[in-house]
Design a protein around this motif. Structure first.
Motif, short mmCIF file in Angstrom:
data_model
loop_
_atom_site.label_atom_id
_atom_site.label_comp_id
_atom_site.label_asym_id
_atom_site.label_seq_id
_atom_site.Cartn_x
_atom_site.Cartn_y
_atom_site.Cartn_z
N HIS A 85 2.16 3.08 0.42
CA HIS A 85 0.88 2.43 0.70
C HIS A 85 0.98 0.94 0.38
CE1 HIS A 85 -1.04 6.30 1.32
NE2 HIS A 85 -0.53 6.73 0.18
N ARG A 107 -0.65 3.64 10.62
CA ARG A 107 -1.55 4.67 11.13
C ARG A 107 -0.79 5.98 11.36
NH1 ARG A 107 -3.29 2.10 15.73
NH2 ARG A 107 -4.64 0.79 14.44
N ASN A 110 -0.03 7.67 8.03
CA ASN A 110 -1.19 7.87 7.15
C ASN A 110 -1.09 7.02 5.87
OD1 ASN A 110 -2.59 9.78 8.77
ND2 ASN A 110 -1.17 11.36 8.07
N ILE A 112 -2.23 3.72 3.70
CA ILE A 112 -3.32 2.77 3.51
C ILE A 112 -2.74 1.37 3.59
CG2 ILE A 112 -5.07 1.90 1.90
CD1 ILE A 112 -5.67 4.67 3.18
N GLN A 114 -4.09 -2.43 3.32
CA GLN A 114 -5.21 -3.30 2.95
C GLN A 114 -4.71 -4.73 2.82
OE1 GLN A 114 -8.25 -1.91 0.20
NE2 GLN A 114 -7.91 -3.71 -1.09
N CYS A 297 -9.09 4.51 -1.62
CA CYS A 297 -8.73 4.83 -0.23
C CYS A 297 -7.50 5.74 -0.18
CB CYS A 297 -8.48 3.55 0.55
SG CYS A 297 -9.98 2.58 0.85
N SER A 302 -9.98 7.18 2.97
CA SER A 302 -11.01 6.34 3.61
C SER A 302 -10.44 4.99 4.03
CB SER A 302 -12.20 6.16 2.66
OG SER A 302 -11.77 5.69 1.40
N THR A 303 -11.22 4.24 4.78
CA THR A 303 -10.77 2.95 5.32
C THR A 303 -10.99 1.83 4.31
OG1 THR A 303 -11.32 3.67 7.56
CG2 THR A 303 -11.10 1.30 7.20
N ARG A 305 -11.78 -1.85 2.67
CA ARG A 305 -12.77 -2.87 3.04
C ARG A 305 -12.15 -3.94 3.92
NH1 ARG A 305 -16.93 -5.32 -1.34
NH2 ARG A 305 -17.37 -3.07 -1.40
N THR A 307 -8.97 -4.35 6.42
CA THR A 307 -7.93 -3.58 7.09
C THR A 307 -6.83 -4.47 7.66
OG1 THR A 307 -9.04 -3.70 9.23
CG2 THR A 307 -9.66 -1.87 7.76
N GLU A 309 -6.19 -4.58 10.74
CA GLU A 309 -6.82 -5.17 11.93
C GLU A 309 -7.58 -6.44 11.57
OE1 GLU A 309 -6.12 -0.86 12.90
OE2 GLU A 309 -6.83 -1.98 11.15
#
Length: 335
Positions: A85, A107, A110, A112, A114, A297, A302-303, A305, A307, A309
């Motif tokens: 992660h 993605r 899986n 995370i 951030q 996360c 969970s997503t 704050r 990302t 993107e």
């Protein structure tokens, strides 16, 4: 439970992450990867790697990428390939190349992912955002944001010319180093549709990057009315350290001060500003909150704050800023 953590890079921000992580996770195996040779022990860590191959053999469950921006993506992809992660310090990179590849890889695995735009975790900025989005001052007509600090005063115990901020090859310059403002403007006011920009060297600092940027940003709207407009001024020059945002609305104005962490409001029927939020935040508070969000996360899937993107969106905006400068300040649409 996260038991093995890696900190990539051991500059000022890497040292901060090490200190915070050790306090949060006293029993964890925390290791650092740094390319510069180091003979002694590093406080709070269990070991030091000098290359990424050995760091990957350690099999970290989570890592923070805190080395210079041009090296972020290659290191992040290598770590993502072993299921690690990732919290990547801002900006996610110095250019858009291979960023989408990293996002897709995270993605698929899986993982995370951030991005370290920690201003989103300031309680004062969150309060400011909530007030804007709840309609406290009505429809937003314009936004004015600025950030500036004299670069040699950032780290007065060292030579500013040797820091990342001062060097193009390390991803320096105000646009990348102070891209927090671009990120939080998106977060609060919505997607940016176009930019008009000038940037360059105004001062006498011994740096090979821009020390000033003057930007106009146009936000997308849901109607055919004129877009909301933001002005953003960024510099490495001003002696009076400043970080602030003013939103002008139909019913009044809101002002966020990122230095004092105050929010002030000027209502249409008032004759002066009134402080509506005032909280003294400790220096590490936003970083602690960022790490807590990251670990939550990982635990829940969970997503985050902020990302991957979001990090890529900032780079697309900066890419358009470069194009606008070349085109002598004309409006350039965001890809």
């Amino acid at each position: 439970m996260i038991k093995r953590l890696l900190v990539v890079g051991y500059g000022s921000i890497g040292r901060r992450h090490v200190r915070i992580l050790r306090k949060m996770m006293p029993e964890a195996d925390i290791r650092v990867m740094r390319h510069k040779p180091y003979d002694g022990n590093i406080e709070f860590v269990n070991g030091v790697f000098s290359n990424l191959k050995d760091a990957c053999v350690f099999s970290p469950q989570a890592a923070v990428i805190a080395n210079p921006a041009p090296f972020h993506i290659n290191d992040a992809i290598s770590l993502a390939n072993i299921g690690c992660h990732l919290l990547i310090e801002k900006p996610i990179s110095d250019k858009t190349d291979n960023v989408e590849e990293l996002i897709k890889l995270a993605r698929r695995r899986n993982i995370i992912l951030q991005i370290g735009y920690n201003l989103r975790f300031l309680l004062s900025l969150e309060y400011f955002r909530n007030k804007i989005q709840s309609g406290s001052i009505g429809r937003i007509l314009s936004v004015r944001s600025e950030v500036g600090q004299y670069l040699p005063s950032w780290r007065p115990d060292g030579d500013y010319t040797k820091h990342v901020s001062a060097q193009k090859k390390l991803g320096g310059g105000v646009l990348l180093e102070l891209s927090h403002e671009i990120d939080y403007l998106r977060w609060i006011f919505g997607e940016i549709e176009w930019v008009s920009a000038w940037y360059g060297k105004q001062g006498n600092l011994k740096i090979d990057v821009e020390d000033t940027a003057l930007l106009r940003l146009g936000f997308k709207t849901e109607t055919s009315k004129a877009n909301n407009i933001a002005s953003l001024n960024i510099d490495f020059l001003r002696q009076d350290k400043t970080r602030a945002c003013i939103a002008v609305g139909e019913l009044g104005s809101l002002r966020w001060d990122g230095i004092t962490n105050k929010v002030d409001k000027f209502q249409a029927d008032n004759s002066e500003w009134q402080t509506i939020y005032n909280y003294i935040e400790k220096h590490d508070d936003s970083y602690n909150a960022q790490w807590k969000n990251f670990f939550q996360c990982i635990k829940t899937g969970s997503t985050p704050r902020v990302t991957g993107e979001d990090g890529l969106a900032v780079l697309h905006i900066i890419k358009a800023i470069y194009a606008s400068k070349i085109a002598k300040g004309v409006q350039v649409a965001i890809e």
